[in-house]
Write a protein that holds these residues in place. Structure first.
Motif, mmCIF file in Angstrom:
data_model
loop_
_atom_site.group_PDB
_atom_site.id
_atom_site.type_symbol
_atom_site.label_atom_id
_atom_site.label_comp_id
_atom_site.label_asym_id
_atom_site.label_seq_id
_atom_site.Cartn_x
_atom_site.Cartn_y
_atom_site.Cartn_z
ATOM 1 N N VAL A 240 8.447 8.384 12.323
ATOM 2 C CA VAL A 240 8.735 7.694 11.070
ATOM 3 C C VAL A 240 7.465 7.175 10.389
ATOM 4 O O VAL A 240 7.472 6.875 9.199
ATOM 5 C CB VAL A 240 9.768 6.561 11.313
ATOM 6 N N THR A 241 6.331 7.131 11.122
ATOM 7 C CA THR A 241 5.104 6.657 10.480
ATOM 8 C C THR A 241 4.595 7.654 9.436
ATOM 9 O O THR A 241 3.985 7.253 8.455
ATOM 10 C CB THR A 241 3.988 6.401 11.515
ATOM 11 N N TYR A 242 4.863 8.960 9.656
ATOM 12 C CA TYR A 242 4.513 9.956 8.637
ATOM 13 C C TYR A 242 5.270 9.677 7.342
ATOM 14 O O TYR A 242 4.717 9.764 6.248
ATOM 15 C CB TYR A 242 4.824 11.370 9.127
ATOM 16 N N THR A 243 6.541 9.355 7.483
ATOM 17 C CA THR A 243 7.367 9.027 6.316
ATOM 18 C C THR A 243 6.749 7.867 5.537
ATOM 19 O O THR A 243 6.614 7.923 4.322
ATOM 20 C CB THR A 243 8.785 8.665 6.769
ATOM 21 N N LEU A 244 6.347 6.849 6.281
ATOM 22 C CA LEU A 244 5.773 5.662 5.648
ATOM 23 C C LEU A 244 4.494 6.002 4.887
ATOM 24 O O LEU A 244 4.356 5.680 3.704
ATOM 25 C CB LEU A 244 5.479 4.612 6.727
ATOM 26 N N TYR A 245 3.550 6.697 5.564
ATOM 27 C CA TYR A 245 2.246 6.913 4.935
ATOM 28 C C TYR A 245 2.287 7.966 3.827
ATOM 29 O O TYR A 245 1.597 7.823 2.820
ATOM 30 C CB TYR A 245 1.194 7.245 5.998
ATOM 31 N N ILE A 246 3.115 9.002 3.992
ATOM 32 C CA ILE A 246 3.248 9.983 2.904
ATOM 33 C C ILE A 246 3.901 9.313 1.699
ATOM 34 O O ILE A 246 3.497 9.517 0.551
ATOM 35 C CB ILE A 246 4.044 11.214 3.369
ATOM 36 N N GLY A 247 4.878 8.484 1.965
ATOM 37 C CA GLY A 247 5.541 7.756 0.879
ATOM 38 C C GLY A 247 4.573 6.870 0.120
ATOM 39 O O GLY A 247 4.547 6.859 -1.115
ATOM 40 N N LEU A 248 3.724 6.145 0.859
ATOM 41 C CA LEU A 248 2.766 5.251 0.210
ATOM 42 C C LEU A 248 1.701 6.041 -0.552
ATOM 43 O O LEU A 248 1.330 5.671 -1.665
ATOM 44 C CB LEU A 248 2.103 4.338 1.247
ATOM 45 N N ALA A 249 1.224 7.150 0.053
ATOM 46 C CA ALA A 249 0.188 7.953 -0.594
ATOM 47 C C ALA A 249 0.708 8.560 -1.899
ATOM 48 O O ALA A 249 0.020 8.532 -2.927
ATOM 49 C CB ALA A 249 -0.274 9.057 0.358
ATOM 50 N N GLY A 250 1.919 9.088 -1.869
ATOM 51 C CA GLY A 250 2.514 9.681 -3.067
ATOM 52 C C GLY A 250 2.711 8.658 -4.164
ATOM 53 O O GLY A 250 2.481 8.925 -5.343
ATOM 54 N N SER A 251 3.133 7.462 -3.769
ATOM 55 C CA SER A 251 3.346 6.402 -4.755
ATOM 56 C C SER A 251 2.027 5.970 -5.381
ATOM 57 O O SER A 251 1.954 5.692 -6.580
ATOM 58 C CB SER A 251 4.026 5.210 -4.093
ATOM 59 N N LEU A 252 0.966 5.934 -4.572
ATOM 60 C CA LEU A 252 -0.367 5.603 -5.078
ATOM 61 C C LEU A 252 -0.832 6.663 -6.084
ATOM 62 O O LEU A 252 -1.410 6.344 -7.128
ATOM 63 C CB LEU A 252 -1.347 5.499 -3.913
ATOM 64 N N LEU A 253 -0.535 7.912 -5.758
ATOM 65 C CA LEU A 253 -0.856 9.013 -6.670
ATOM 66 C C LEU A 253 -0.148 8.822 -8.013
ATOM 67 O O LEU A 253 -0.746 8.972 -9.087
ATOM 68 C CB LEU A 253 -0.431 10.343 -6.036
ATOM 69 N N ALA A 254 1.110 8.435 -7.958
ATOM 70 C CA ALA A 254 1.878 8.193 -9.183
ATOM 71 C C ALA A 254 1.269 7.054 -9.989
ATOM 72 O O ALA A 254 1.159 7.138 -11.213
ATOM 73 C CB ALA A 254 3.329 7.882 -8.823
ATOM 74 N N VAL A 255 0.824 6.003 -9.289
ATOM 75 C CA VAL A 255 0.186 4.863 -9.963
ATOM 76 C C VAL A 255 -1.069 5.326 -10.704
ATOM 77 O O VAL A 255 -1.272 5.006 -11.880
ATOM 78 C CB VAL A 255 -0.166 3.756 -8.936
ATOM 79 N N LEU A 256 -1.901 6.121 -10.014
ATOM 80 C CA LEU A 256 -3.151 6.591 -10.622
ATOM 81 C C LEU A 256 -2.880 7.534 -11.787
ATOM 82 O O LEU A 256 -3.603 7.534 -12.777
ATOM 83 C CB LEU A 256 -4.013 7.299 -9.565
ATOM 84 N N ALA A 257 -1.852 8.349 -11.687
ATOM 85 C CA ALA A 257 -1.582 9.338 -12.723
ATOM 86 C C ALA A 257 -0.987 8.706 -13.973
ATOM 87 O O ALA A 257 -1.248 9.147 -15.089
ATOM 88 C CB ALA A 257 -0.646 10.416 -12.177
ATOM 89 N N VAL A 258 -0.176 7.688 -13.787
ATOM 90 C CA VAL A 258 0.648 7.215 -14.897
ATOM 91 C C VAL A 258 0.118 5.945 -15.561
ATOM 92 O O VAL A 258 0.128 5.813 -16.777
ATOM 93 C CB VAL A 258 2.101 7.006 -14.399
ATOM 94 N N ILE A 259 -0.371 4.998 -14.765
ATOM 95 C CA ILE A 259 -0.633 3.675 -15.337
ATOM 96 C C ILE A 259 -1.860 3.601 -16.247
ATOM 97 O O ILE A 259 -1.762 3.064 -17.351
ATOM 98 C CB ILE A 259 -0.632 2.598 -14.228
#
Lengths: 102, 178
Positions: free
Chosen positions: A45-64
């Motif tokens: 489940v740690t992969y789920t956590l870190y991939i989720g956080l990394a993807g969300s960070l990517l979205a922050v950088l792309a959009v904000i």
């Protein structure tokens, strides 16, 4: 001072707003799906956590931040008129006047 | 989405929705991944009931206390999957009483943090906790020792289950004379 305000506001045009909306939805849904699948396959489940956080960070950088691509279609306003608008210069209902009933 | 602040709000709002959905899926998956627990063997080796003073602040009475030695064999590996954080396992002694019909006392417990430590094989182990009773009388009662466990997942609800019971009876009071 003006340029600081501009960065904080980060206004983008209508086309840019459409793209950011689309990016937000797609990146986050894709991130969620991938994180669940990878975690499930690797049974950790740690992969789920870190991939989720990394993807969300990517979205922050792309959009904000107001990247220049989001300002490529500025709205063209009509040129400002020379003087005051009169009845004749305003296009509307064709200037039909309704008579008051007595 | 016209300004930075609005974009932050929209992004964070949707982020929470996605996180909640993924968490729900992770919790749901553990229902299908849960395997059946293997055989559990519980055996009571030796029980003693003595009367004495306990090192507890709330009573100065001399109370009945039971000391138990037991064997336990259990394999909790089938319970471990991607959504198992740890398992809390325990042995419960259950016995009837004159005043209260059902009495449960946990005599031993363990936290199992990983699959590697999930095979329990105990021989002649002494109980961690001594039994004492509110009515202060449980000698010569028939009792059972049950192995129970509590699965703590990363995401989702806690679940309790139990299996494997060994029966025994509390002996008469042991005095200094016999």
């Amino acid at each position: 001072m003006d340029s600081i305000q501009k960065i904080i506001d980060g206004f983008i045009d209508f086309e840019g707003q459409r793209i950011t909306e689309m990016l937000t939805t797609n990146i986050l849904i894709l991130t969620g799906a991938i994180s669940w699948i990878v975690g499930f396959i690797l049974q950790d489940v740690t992969y789920t956590l870190y991939i989720g956080l990394a993807g969300s960070l990517l979205a922050v950088l792309a959009v904000i931040p107001p990247w220049p691509v989001y300002n490529r279609h500025p709205l063209r306003w009509l040129p400002a008129g020379a003087g005051t608008a009169t009845d004749d210069s305003v296009e509307g209902d064709g200037g039909v006047k309704v008579k008051k009933e007595e | 989405m016209h300004s930075t602040l609005v974009r932050i709000q929209n992004l964070f709002g949707f982020f929470t929705s996605v996180t909640f959905a993924v968490g729900l899926l992770v919790a749901a998956s553990s229902m299908f991944l849960q395997k059946e627990m293997g055989d559990v063997k519980v055996n009571v080796r030796n029980v003693e009931v003595v009367k004495g003073y306990q090192n507890q602040y709330y009573t100065s009475r001399s109370t009945e206390q039971a000391f138990i030695r037991f064997d336990l064999e259990a394999d909790l590996e089938p319970l471990f999957h991607w959504n198992t954080k740890q398992i809390f396992a325990y042995l419960t002694a259950s016995y009837p009483g004159r005043k209260y019909e059902f009495n449960d006392a946990i005599i031993w417990d363990i936290i199992i943090p990983s699959k590697e430590k999930s095979k329990l094989k105990l021989r002649n182990r002494r109980a961690k906790y001594i039994i004492n009773d509110v009515t202060n009388r449980f000698r010569e009662q028939n009792a059972t020792l049950t192995f129970g466990w509590n699965i703590q997942p990363h995401v989702g609800a806690l679940t309790w289950n139990e299996k494997g019971a060994g029966s025994f009876s509390f002996p008469p009071l042991k005095t200094k004379n016999n």
